[in-house]
Design an enzyme around this catalytic site. Structure first.
Site, mmCIF file in Angstrom:
data_model
loop_
_atom_site.group_PDB
_atom_site.id
_atom_site.type_symbol
_atom_site.label_atom_id
_atom_site.label_comp_id
_atom_site.label_asym_id
_atom_site.label_seq_id
_atom_site.Cartn_x
_atom_site.Cartn_y
_atom_site.Cartn_z
ATOM 1 N N CYS A 79 5.011 -4.777 18.082
ATOM 2 C CA CYS A 79 4.923 -3.674 19.044
ATOM 3 C C CYS A 79 3.564 -3.644 19.714
ATOM 4 O O CYS A 79 3.263 -2.713 20.451
ATOM 5 C CB CYS A 79 5.192 -2.348 18.350
ATOM 6 S SG CYS A 79 3.856 -1.830 17.250
ATOM 7 N N CYS A 129 -0.877 -3.778 16.347
ATOM 8 C CA CYS A 129 -1.998 -4.426 15.653
ATOM 9 C C CYS A 129 -3.122 -4.696 16.647
ATOM 10 O O CYS A 129 -4.297 -4.477 16.349
ATOM 11 C CB CYS A 129 -1.557 -5.742 15.013
ATOM 12 S SG CYS A 129 -0.131 -5.617 13.933
ATOM 13 N N CYS A 155 4.544 -7.102 10.022
ATOM 14 C CA CYS A 155 5.648 -7.885 10.605
ATOM 15 C C CYS A 155 5.451 -9.375 10.349
ATOM 16 O O CYS A 155 6.363 -10.060 9.895
ATOM 17 C CB CYS A 155 5.764 -7.661 12.105
ATOM 18 S SG CYS A 155 6.155 -5.988 12.593
ATOM 19 N N CYS A 186 0.773 -1.522 9.041
ATOM 20 C CA CYS A 186 1.655 -1.298 10.195
ATOM 21 C C CYS A 186 1.119 -0.115 10.967
ATOM 22 O O CYS A 186 1.650 0.960 10.889
ATOM 23 C CB CYS A 186 3.090 -1.039 9.705
ATOM 24 S SG CYS A 186 4.324 -1.142 10.991
ATOM 25 N N HIS A 199 -2.892 5.814 -4.856
ATOM 26 C CA HIS A 199 -2.651 6.998 -5.676
ATOM 27 C C HIS A 199 -3.761 7.214 -6.710
ATOM 28 O O HIS A 199 -4.291 8.322 -6.841
ATOM 29 C CB HIS A 199 -1.293 6.834 -6.361
ATOM 30 C CG HIS A 199 -1.023 7.796 -7.451
ATOM 31 N ND1 HIS A 199 -0.772 9.125 -7.210
ATOM 32 C CD2 HIS A 199 -0.950 7.618 -8.795
ATOM 33 C CE1 HIS A 199 -0.550 9.733 -8.369
ATOM 34 N NE2 HIS A 199 -0.660 8.847 -9.347
ATOM 35 N N CYS A 201 -6.670 8.668 -5.000
ATOM 36 C CA CYS A 201 -6.401 9.739 -4.040
ATOM 37 C C CYS A 201 -7.139 11.014 -4.444
ATOM 38 O O CYS A 201 -7.219 11.346 -5.617
ATOM 39 C CB CYS A 201 -4.902 10.003 -3.993
ATOM 40 S SG CYS A 201 -4.451 11.355 -2.891
ATOM 41 N N CYS A 226 -0.469 17.870 -4.223
ATOM 42 C CA CYS A 226 -0.190 16.441 -4.149
ATOM 43 C C CYS A 226 1.112 16.239 -3.380
ATOM 44 O O CYS A 226 2.032 17.048 -3.473
ATOM 45 C CB CYS A 226 -0.099 15.867 -5.571
ATOM 46 S SG CYS A 226 0.920 14.396 -5.682
ATOM 47 N N CYS A 286 5.398 10.791 -0.797
ATOM 48 C CA CYS A 286 4.214 9.928 -0.712
ATOM 49 C C CYS A 286 4.406 8.638 -1.517
ATOM 50 O O CYS A 286 4.796 8.657 -2.679
ATOM 51 C CB CYS A 286 2.985 10.668 -1.215
ATOM 52 S SG CYS A 286 1.487 9.691 -1.038
ATOM 53 N N CYS A 290 -7.393 2.746 2.221
ATOM 54 C CA CYS A 290 -7.348 3.864 3.181
ATOM 55 C C CYS A 290 -7.997 5.130 2.633
ATOM 56 O O CYS A 290 -8.570 5.909 3.370
ATOM 57 C CB CYS A 290 -5.905 4.199 3.554
ATOM 58 S SG CYS A 290 -4.911 2.783 3.989
ATOM 59 N N CYS A 320 -3.496 9.041 6.422
ATOM 60 C CA CYS A 320 -2.098 9.454 6.311
ATOM 61 C C CYS A 320 -1.862 10.516 5.246
ATOM 62 O O CYS A 320 -1.095 11.453 5.451
ATOM 63 C CB CYS A 320 -1.232 8.237 6.013
ATOM 64 S SG CYS A 320 -1.581 6.852 7.090
ATOM 65 N N CYS A 328 1.639 8.857 2.563
ATOM 66 C CA CYS A 328 1.538 7.417 2.738
ATOM 67 C C CYS A 328 2.965 6.870 2.738
ATOM 68 O O CYS A 328 3.778 7.268 1.897
ATOM 69 C CB CYS A 328 0.736 6.819 1.582
ATOM 70 S SG CYS A 328 0.835 5.010 1.480
ATOM 71 N N CYS A 334 2.715 1.244 4.213
ATOM 72 C CA CYS A 334 2.898 0.294 5.311
ATOM 73 C C CYS A 334 2.273 -1.076 5.073
ATOM 74 O O CYS A 334 2.523 -1.996 5.832
ATOM 75 C CB CYS A 334 2.388 0.904 6.615
ATOM 76 S SG CYS A 334 0.606 0.870 6.776
HETATM 77 S S1 SF4 Z 1 -0.750 12.555 -2.440
HETATM 78 FE FE1 SF4 Z 1 0.224 10.562 -2.839
HETATM 79 S S2 SF4 Z 1 -1.426 9.180 -3.348
HETATM 80 FE FE2 SF4 Z 1 -2.232 11.279 -3.507
HETATM 81 S S3 SF4 Z 1 -1.950 11.867 -5.645
HETATM 82 FE FE3 SF4 Z 1 -0.155 12.548 -4.593
HETATM 83 S S4 SF4 Z 1 1.298 10.833 -4.771
HETATM 84 FE FE4 SF4 Z 1 -0.700 10.045 -5.291
HETATM 85 S S1 SF4 Z 2 0.838 4.375 5.230
HETATM 86 FE FE1 SF4 Z 2 -0.389 4.211 3.361
HETATM 87 S S2 SF4 Z 2 -1.089 2.081 3.354
HETATM 88 FE FE2 SF4 Z 2 -0.383 2.503 5.405
HETATM 89 S S3 SF4 Z 2 -2.231 3.133 6.495
HETATM 90 FE FE3 SF4 Z 2 -1.253 4.992 5.714
HETATM 91 S S4 SF4 Z 2 -2.222 5.402 3.755
HETATM 92 FE FE4 SF4 Z 2 -2.710 3.289 4.307
#
Ligand code: SF4
Ligand code: SF4
Lengths: 315, 494
Positions: free
Chosen positions: A50, A53, A158, A196, A240, A243, A263, A269, A278, A290, A296, A299
């Site tokens: 797309c 990137c 991709c 992605c 995770h 996080c 969470c 997630c 990230c 994200c 998340c 991706c």
């Molecule tokens: S938000 Fe997602 S990455 Fe963060 S603690 Fe919860 S499940 Fe884990």
């Molecule tokens: S979807 Fe998850 S792995 Fe992809 S950019 Fe967002 S936080 Fe990072």
């Protein structure tokens, strides 16, 4: 070369330093990059993607995209950025591949469709001696260029793993670079930079690491890759586990809807099965990411999207 | 599918010129023009890629569509996301809270700014401005008709070109800042996480709003002080391009940026302008044709998108594109900034009004005062630049309306079966997503995008697509350097 050492450290480390990073930041590397750009140009081709990137690369801050284009890399072919078009562009690409045989980087964005002899993705055309035009498919292009390249980089999910074009229901036979290489018995070194799209730092950082390695293999070993062909430098840690909400997860304090605190696990997630930095690097010049925003969706993973969807349902 | 060209190009000969790939656009496009006596007499647009989103979406959770469809385009993922969440809102029967509507506008609006700036500077400008003599700016056409060729006084030529080139580099930063604005409430760009059926996912804090506003100020300054003046200056060097690439003069807009919670009013109005007349927009009158597209229908003729079918067949005889041919009332219609500005007809920016008077002697208060000049290569660039300003003015208002800490999301229930359509305008033109749900899963999903409206092949009736038609009459004095062909195509932002 106008990439300052400070910027370079920031690019690689996002605030955390490791052995491979400090090696990459050796002043010799900076010199090497300038040399690398002169010696090993970049051909960036696009298959079933797309252009996200490429657009993400434009968001690079350390170094700025202006410096990347003018000083860091010699981008001899890029369908969205280059000045030329048509035959002029295609002939130039082939000429560079021949002139720098064994000495250029092939960056591939987008998947490679293999059904119907690859006709689901026509990337250009050539003219033979008699003036006849022949369409080039993405499949033929990679088949011709990859064996001549010094190294191939799968830019984005991709090309690295098939991604969205190869998702369940796909009729085009979309395939990843790795599978295509295996099928075609192409042996060229392959490094994946999934996402992605991928974060600009992951793309620039990987290229720099690859350059350093090629120019001085002894001093700069190839960055360590995981089982999915990604540099551990950027994809070595679990989202995770790192996080900011993980304590809430441990206390089972889950957000009931997107806009409530907690969470995000029960909102779908996919941080627990996703490996990328990230959580500390954040996106778009550190503005947000994200999980802070929503969830998340995993991706960067080889099983994206099918193994990660439904995106808004807990694993 | 190989064919010979006539390479001579003498008077009276028809020369066929393929340009493949057309670069500096998103996606894979080839165009082939037939040139006779120095002008284009026929044209075909070939869409060279198919990914099959419709098939990939089938059977999935309807909420996943907003993530999947963003991957149709990395330049305007927010547009596909907006269309998708609007289709979800309609199918789920959920009403977005006021604050959610405004935050969606702030997210999408920021990407409008990004997309237009990227388009003009980084996709189109190299058709006029001479880049440095290094890759990726070289190679370029030997006879490229750049500013430096057009302005005879060398000092003036160089300084004007430098002005353009400096802005090209600066615009790289500015469009990145626009992405930061999108990410503020959208999580990241490209491909936002923050828009979902029912609203947006992050409550705007006062601090975030201030961060957005600070960046916005910088972008607005660039648009007013640099982008707009550059467009008009460029136009004064290329006056001929205000009369080149007219097209059908039929335009369509679905409307975009809802201004009330029931979606009754919007910043850009929905509407069509066909055969010189304004008409209200009626979605029932849209049909897609595939006679020259690599798709098979189960029955002959055009299909309304709600009964849309996507059965690819790259072997289909006579077909030449993976793009379908959408028609409104069976007419090909142009979509995009020109279409929207023509239909909505907002006031021209103060900069525009001043420069139009100074450089062209035109008194123009509103967009339609440009008259026929609007339907041209330069007219389309002016429309895009003026629209950037118009949307920026609206963002300024939304920044005053958005409420810190107020709810932006209403949690929807997924119905067993339902359908819904999201109508919006991507920066590059009219966009609709149609979602049909059965057993809580996606049963059919159809996308009619801007590229389909503009870059389509001939329809069953034999009518050319809007870009094909606009190419007719475009001057190609030198067949080795068909610069105007690329200029016309890029002015559409295909
Ligand atoms: S938000 Fe997602 S990455 Fe963060 S603690 Fe919860 S499940 Fe884990
Ligand atoms: S979807 Fe998850 S792995 Fe992809 S950019 Fe967002 S936080 Fe990072």
């Amino acid at each position: 070369m106008s990439l300052s050492r400070r910027e370079f450290v920031k690019l690689c480390s996002a605030g955390v330093a490791g052995l491979s990073i400090s090696r990459m930041c050796h002043p010799g590397v900076l010199h090497a990059m300038t040399e690398g750009a002169k010696k090993a140009p970049v051909l960036w081709v696009q298959g079933q993607g797309c252009t996200g990137c490429s657009v993400s690369l434009l968001n690079s801050v350390h170094p700025r995209i202006k410096e990347i284009l003018l000083d860091v890399i010699s981008l001899e072919f890029h369908p969205t950025v280059m000045g030329s078009e048509g035959t002029l562009a295609v002939e130039h690409m082939y000429a560079v591949a021949d002139k720098f045989k064994g000495n250029f980087f092939l960056l591939v964005e987008g998947a490679i469709p293999t059904a119907k002899e690859g006709r689901y993705c026509i990337v250009g055309e050539t003219t033979d001696a008699k003036g006849h035009h022949k369409e080039i498919t993405m499949m033929e292009l990679v088949r011709e260029l990859a064996p001549k390249a010094l190294a191939t980089v799968g830019i984005g999910t991709c090309s690295a793993y098939g991604g969205i074009p190869a998702a369940r229901g796909n009729v085009t036979g979309a395939t990843s670079l790795k599978d295509f290489f295996e099928h075609e018995k192409i042996k060229t070194l392959l490094v994946n930079v999934p996402g992605c799209p991928p974060h600009p730092d992951w793309m620039v950082g990987t290229l720099v690491a690859a350059w350093s390695h090629v120019l001085n293999p002894k001093e700069h070993p190839l960055p360590e890759l995981d089982d999915s062909g990604r540099p551990m430098l950027f994809y070595g840690e679990n989202i995770h586990e790192n996080c900011p909400y993980v304590e809430l997860y441990d206390k089972a304090q889950f957000a009931p809807t997107f806009t409530k605190p907690g969470c995000k696990a029960e909102l779908g997630c996919k941080g627990p099965s996703t490996y990328a930095d990230c959580f500390k690097r954040r996106w778009n010049n550190g503005i947000n990411w994200c999980v802070e925003n929503a969830v998340c969706i995993g991706c960067v993973e080889p099983d994206f999207p099918d193994g990660k969807s439904p995106f808004y349902v807990a694993e | 599918m190989s064919q010979a060209t006539t390479p001579h190009g003498g008077a009276g000969d028809t020369v066929r010129i393929p340009i493949d790939p057309v670069t500096r656009i998103e996606g894979h496009l080839k165009v082939e023009v037939e040139v006779k006596d120095g002008v284009v007499v026929d044209a075909r647009c070939y869409g060279g890629m198919f990914r099959g989103f419709e098939q990939i979406l089938r059977g999935r959770d309807p909420r996943d569509s907003s993530q999947i469809v963003q991957r149709i385009c990395g330049v305007c993922p927010t547009a596909h996301c907006t269309a998708s969440v609007m289709a979800q809102d309609a199918a789920f029967g959920v009403k977005t809270p006021t604050n959610g509507r405004i935050v969606r506008n702030l997210i999408f609006g920021a990407n409008y700014l990004q997309s237009h700036i990227l388009h003009f500077y980084h996709l189109a400008a190299l058709d006029y401005v001479k880049g440095p003599d290094v890759a990726p700016f070289v190679p370029r056409y030997t006879n490229a008709d750049l500013i430096t060729d057009r302005i005879k006084d060398k000092t003036k030529a160089d300084s004007t070109n430098k002005y353009g080139l400096d802005q090209y580099l600066k615009a790289l930063e500015v469009r990145r800042i626009c992405h930061e604005m999108v990410a503020m409430f959208g999580g990241r760009m490209p491909h936002v996480q923050g828009m979902v059926g029912g609203g947006t996912t992050q409550i705007p804090t006062a601090e975030r709003i201030a961060d957005y506003a600070a960046r916005f100020k910088e972008v607005l300054k660039f648009v007013t002080d640099e982008y707009l003046p550059l467009i008009y200056t460029l136009g004064s060097v290329y006056t001929d391009l205000f009369a080149t690439g007219v097209g059908y003069k039929n335009v369509i807009s679905f409307g975009v940026f809802p201004l009330d919670d029931d979606g009754k009013t919007s910043l850009h109005k929905p509407g069509v302008y066909i055969d010189g007349k304004d008409e209200p927009f009626d979605p029932k009158l849209i049909k897609e044709y595939v006679k020259y597209s690599f798709f098979d229908y189960s029955k002959p003729g055009g299909l309304h998108y709600s009964e849309g079918e996507t059965n690819p067949n790259p072997d289909k005889a006579g077909a030449y594109s993976f793009v379908k041919a959408p028609r409104y009332k069976d007419k090909p219609c142009e979509a995009g900034p020109l279409a929207r500005m023509w239909i909505t007809n907002p006031a021209i920016s103060p900069v525009g009004q001043k420069l139009l008077k100074e450089l062209y002697g035109i008194e123009a208060k509103n967009f339609r005062d440009l008259g026929d000049k609007a339907f041209s290569i330069m007219g389309r660039h002016v429309a895009r630049a003026e629209e950037t300003y118009f949307v920026a003015q609206a963002i300024e208002k939304w920044l005053k309306e958005v409420k810190p800490e107020a709810e932006t999301y209403a949690k929807p229930e997924i119905p067993d079966s339902a359908e819904g359509t999201g109508f919006t305008e991507a920066p590059r033109g009219s966009l609709l997503h149609y979602l049909k749900i059965k057993d809580k899963k996606i049963d059919n999903y159809q996308v009619v995008s801007a590229t389909l409206w503009n870059c389509n092949p001939r329809d069953d009736m034999g009518q050319r697509g809007p870009v094909e038609q606009a190419l007719i009459g475009v001057p190609v004095p030198d067949i080795k350097n068909p610069v105007n062909v690329g200029r016309l195509i890029r002015a559409f932002d295909p």
